[in-house]
Design a protein around this motif. Structure first.
Motif, PDB file in Angstrom:
ATOM      1  N   MET A  27       0.773  -1.250  -0.459  1.00 49.58           N
ATOM      2  CA  MET A  27      -0.073   0.001  -0.040  1.00 49.58           C
ATOM      3  C   MET A  27       0.515   1.078   0.196  1.00 49.58           C
ATOM      4  O   MET A  27       0.680   2.358  -0.247  1.00 49.58           O
ATOM      5  CB  MET A  27      -0.424   0.226   1.282  1.00 49.58           C
ATOM      6  N   MET A  28       2.006   1.128   0.522  1.00 43.12           N
ATOM      7  CA  MET A  28       3.006   2.562   0.332  1.00 43.12           C
ATOM      8  C   MET A  28       3.809   2.663  -0.752  1.00 43.12           C
ATOM      9  O   MET A  28       3.237   2.445  -1.961  1.00 43.12           O
ATOM     10  CB  MET A  28       4.615   1.911   0.959  1.00 43.12           C
ATOM     11  N   PRO A  29       3.290   4.493  -0.842  1.00 45.57           N
ATOM     12  CA  PRO A  29       3.311   4.435  -2.712  1.00 45.57           C
ATOM     13  C   PRO A  29       4.974   4.975  -2.617  1.00 45.57           C
ATOM     14  O   PRO A  29       6.116   4.656  -1.683  1.00 45.57           O
ATOM     15  CB  PRO A  29       3.132   6.442  -2.715  1.00 45.57           C
ATOM     16  N   PRO A  30       5.279   4.252  -3.662  1.00 42.20           N
ATOM     17  CA  PRO A  30       6.512   4.568  -4.143  1.00 42.20           C
ATOM     18  C   PRO A  30       7.786   5.684  -3.978  1.00 42.20           C
ATOM     19  O   PRO A  30       8.805   4.970  -3.416  1.00 42.20           O
ATOM     20  CB  PRO A  30       6.953   3.874  -5.401  1.00 42.20           C
ATOM     21  N   TYR A  31       6.916   6.589  -3.485  1.00 40.73           N
ATOM     22  CA  TYR A  31       8.135   7.864  -3.700  1.00 40.73           C
ATOM     23  C   TYR A  31       8.260   7.825  -2.324  1.00 40.73           C
ATOM     24  O   TYR A  31       8.971   8.411  -1.934  1.00 40.73           O
ATOM     25  CB  TYR A  31       7.524   9.057  -4.073  1.00 40.73           C
ATOM     26  N   ALA A  37      10.259  -0.964   7.550  1.00 39.80           N
ATOM     27  CA  ALA A  37      10.592   0.256   9.106  1.00 39.80           C
ATOM     28  C   ALA A  37       9.137   1.006   9.151  1.00 39.80           C
ATOM     29  O   ALA A  37       8.080   1.535  10.317  1.00 39.80           O
ATOM     30  CB  ALA A  37      11.227   1.280   8.974  1.00 39.80           C
ATOM     31  N   MET A  38       8.191   1.703   7.891  1.00 40.81           N
ATOM     32  CA  MET A  38       7.336   2.890   8.256  1.00 40.81           C
ATOM     33  C   MET A  38       6.038   1.703   8.702  1.00 40.81           C
ATOM     34  O   MET A  38       5.624   1.861   9.491  1.00 40.81           O
ATOM     35  CB  MET A  38       7.227   3.663   7.328  1.00 40.81           C
ATOM     36  N   PRO A  75      -1.736   9.530   2.415  1.00 43.98           N
ATOM     37  CA  PRO A  75      -0.868   8.972   1.161  1.00 43.98           C
ATOM     38  C   PRO A  75      -1.151   7.592   0.446  1.00 43.98           C
ATOM     39  O   PRO A  75      -1.048   7.052  -0.516  1.00 43.98           O
ATOM     40  CB  PRO A  75       0.460   9.642   1.406  1.00 43.98           C
ATOM     41  N   ALA A  76      -0.955   6.645   1.732  1.00 42.20           N
ATOM     42  CA  ALA A  76      -1.375   5.217   1.116  1.00 42.20           C
ATOM     43  C   ALA A  76      -2.881   4.730   0.391  1.00 42.20           C
ATOM     44  O   ALA A  76      -2.807   3.639  -0.348  1.00 42.20           O
ATOM     45  CB  ALA A  76      -0.973   4.342   2.228  1.00 42.20           C
ATOM     46  N   ASN A  77      -3.433   5.364   1.629  1.00 42.10           N
ATOM     47  CA  ASN A  77      -4.916   5.234   0.947  1.00 42.10           C
ATOM     48  C   ASN A  77      -5.008   6.178  -0.585  1.00 42.10           C
ATOM     49  O   ASN A  77      -5.827   4.801  -1.359  1.00 42.10           O
ATOM     50  CB  ASN A  77      -5.856   5.652   1.234  1.00 42.10           C
ATOM     51  N   LEU A  78      -4.597   6.816  -0.468  1.00 41.77           N
ATOM     52  CA  LEU A  78      -4.868   7.683  -2.612  1.00 41.77           C
ATOM     53  C   LEU A  78      -3.826   7.115  -3.026  1.00 41.77           C
ATOM     54  O   LEU A  78      -4.564   6.510  -4.567  1.00 41.77           O
ATOM     55  CB  LEU A  78      -4.517   8.509  -1.698  1.00 41.77           C
ATOM     56  N   TYR A  79      -3.075   6.276  -2.554  1.00 47.47           N
ATOM     57  CA  TYR A  79      -1.948   5.652  -3.327  1.00 47.47           C
ATOM     58  C   TYR A  79      -2.669   4.603  -4.295  1.00 47.47           C
ATOM     59  O   TYR A  79      -3.050   4.130  -5.414  1.00 47.47           O
ATOM     60  CB  TYR A  79      -0.651   5.217  -3.161  1.00 47.47           C
ATOM     61  N   VAL A 100     -13.700   7.777   4.618  1.00 47.83           N
ATOM     62  CA  VAL A 100     -14.241   7.362   5.711  1.00 47.83           C
ATOM     63  C   VAL A 100     -12.994   7.472   6.279  1.00 47.83           C
ATOM     64  O   VAL A 100     -13.255   7.812   7.828  1.00 47.83           O
ATOM     65  CB  VAL A 100     -14.341   5.495   5.418  1.00 47.83           C
ATOM     66  N   GLN A 101     -12.006   7.567   6.084  1.00 45.18           N
ATOM     67  CA  GLN A 101     -10.776   8.633   6.691  1.00 45.18           C
ATOM     68  C   GLN A 101     -10.902   9.860   7.218  1.00 45.18           C
ATOM     69  O   GLN A 101     -10.566   9.502   8.456  1.00 45.18           O
ATOM     70  CB  GLN A 101      -9.707   8.617   5.871  1.00 45.18           C
ATOM     71  N   ALA A 102     -11.646  10.238   7.116  1.00 42.92           N
ATOM     72  CA  ALA A 102     -12.583  11.865   8.228  1.00 42.92           C
ATOM     73  C   ALA A 102     -12.909  11.274   8.650  1.00 42.92           C
ATOM     74  O   ALA A 102     -13.230  12.231  10.020  1.00 42.92           O
ATOM     75  CB  ALA A 102     -12.782  12.775   6.304  1.00 42.92           C
TER      76      ALA A 102
END
Length: 113
Positions: A27-31, A37-38, A75-79, A100-102
């Motif tokens: 789910m992590m954006p490549p950037y 670790a995150m 950002p992970a959800n957006l990705y 849903v995040q909101a």
């Protein structure tokens, strides 16, 4: 009752970071650097903050921490919604996660007072 539901949900979600880290790493954006670790740090944060909700002395701080965490993982959800790599989920579900995040932020905010 909703407070305890929230606490348990975050504790369980945090534990999943250790059980299935690859799922979260995908789910992590490549950037973003240091995916593993995150994932581990966010799992620790979810467990610690979920436990923090259970105690009146730490509840307010834990709720603010969850708000910060929810903003940080956005950002992970957006990705997930925009990358086109998550075909195993319906597109509507990926996009529905964003508002849903909101709602989750609002739910945590209820305990910041």
């Amino acid at each position: 009752m909703l407070l305890y539901l929230m606490a348990v949900a975050y504790i369980l979600a945090g534990m999943l970071h250790f059980i299935k880290p690859r799922m979260y790493m995908a789910m992590m954006p490549p950037y973003l650097p240091a995916h593993y670790a995150m994932v581990i740090l966010s799992g620790v944060a979810e467990v610690v903050l979920g436990v923090g909700l259970l105690f009146p002395a730490t509840r307010q701080l834990a709720a603010w921490g969850l708000i910060a965490l929810l903003i940080a993982v956005f950002p992970a959800n957006l990705y997930m919604a925009t990358s086109g790599k998550f075909h195993q989920f319906p597109a509507w579900a990926l996009w529905a996660r964003l508002p849903v995040q909101a709602l989750l932020i609002w739910w945590a905010w209820l305990y910041t007072k």
